[in-house]
Write a protein that holds these residues in place. Structure first.
Motif, short mmCIF file in Angstrom:
data_model
loop_
_atom_site.label_atom_id
_atom_site.label_comp_id
_atom_site.label_asym_id
_atom_site.label_seq_id
_atom_site.Cartn_x
_atom_site.Cartn_y
_atom_site.Cartn_z
N PHE A 97 2.89 -55.85 -66.61
CA PHE A 97 2.65 -54.65 -65.92
C PHE A 97 2.73 -54.24 -64.88
CE2 PHE A 97 -0.21 -50.49 -65.03
CZ PHE A 97 1.01 -49.79 -66.31
N LEU A 98 1.18 -55.10 -64.49
CA LEU A 98 1.21 -53.90 -62.58
C LEU A 98 2.32 -55.21 -61.83
CD1 LEU A 98 -2.77 -55.60 -62.26
CD2 LEU A 98 -1.21 -53.14 -62.08
N ILE A 99 2.67 -55.79 -62.32
CA ILE A 99 4.69 -56.58 -61.64
C ILE A 99 5.77 -55.51 -62.09
CG2 ILE A 99 6.59 -58.09 -61.83
CD1 ILE A 99 3.96 -60.01 -62.56
N LEU A 100 5.69 -55.15 -62.85
CA LEU A 100 7.07 -53.76 -62.83
C LEU A 100 6.53 -52.64 -62.97
CD1 LEU A 100 7.87 -54.59 -66.85
CD2 LEU A 100 9.03 -54.85 -64.85
N LEU A 101 5.50 -52.41 -62.54
CA LEU A 101 4.66 -50.87 -61.79
C LEU A 101 4.87 -50.74 -60.15
CD1 LEU A 101 3.28 -48.11 -62.16
CD2 LEU A 101 1.36 -49.17 -61.75
N GLY A 102 5.03 -52.41 -59.81
CA GLY A 102 5.15 -52.57 -58.55
C GLY A 102 6.54 -52.58 -57.88
N CYS A 103 7.11 -53.30 -58.89
CA CYS A 103 8.92 -52.92 -58.32
C CYS A 103 9.12 -51.19 -58.79
CB CYS A 103 9.61 -54.05 -59.61
SG CYS A 103 8.91 -55.94 -59.12
N GLY A 104 8.89 -51.19 -59.47
CA GLY A 104 9.73 -49.41 -60.02
C GLY A 104 8.80 -48.70 -59.03
N LEU A 105 7.69 -48.87 -57.78
CA LEU A 105 7.23 -48.30 -56.97
C LEU A 105 7.87 -48.13 -55.96
CD1 LEU A 105 3.55 -48.14 -57.46
CD2 LEU A 105 5.41 -46.09 -57.82
N ILE A 106 8.23 -49.93 -55.81
CA ILE A 106 9.33 -49.96 -54.25
C ILE A 106 10.53 -49.79 -54.48
CG2 ILE A 106 9.64 -52.49 -53.36
CD1 ILE A 106 7.07 -53.74 -54.18
N LEU A 107 11.01 -49.39 -55.96
CA LEU A 107 12.28 -49.73 -56.06
C LEU A 107 12.70 -47.74 -55.88
CD1 LEU A 107 15.16 -50.39 -56.77
CD2 LEU A 107 14.75 -49.58 -59.23
#
Length: 85
Positions: A43-53
């Motif tokens: 969840f944290l990995i996907l959240l971080g990737c989404g924020l960066i994107l």
């Protein structure tokens, strides 16, 4: 969801069907904690990737708007005529 096999009217197949709450279908406490930690990590990995994107996409959109001149004030005055009957 687990469905029982079709029965022919007798209840002999009911004993063969095990419910999801049966003890053999429950996860051990350690495995539940590992699964929760792994889900939290993903969840944290996907959240971080989404924020960066999202940030990169926002900067790209702003850059394109500036390149096409869509952020500057128009040079000509807008003529707004009142509504006439």
């Amino acid at each position: 969801m687990i469905f029982p096999p079709p029965s022919d009217g007798n209840n002999s197949n009911r004993q063969a069907f095990s419910s999801p709450d049966a003890p053999e279908n429950r996860l051990s406490l350690a495995r539940q904690q590992r699964a929760k930690q792994q889900a939290n990590k993903w969840f944290l990995i996907l959240l971080g990737c989404g924020l960066i994107l999202g940030v990169l996409l926002a900067f790209g959109v702003v850059k394109l708007l500036q390149d096409f001149g869509l952020t500057t004030k128009p040079n000509h005055p807008l003529r707004i005529e009142p509504y006439r009957n």
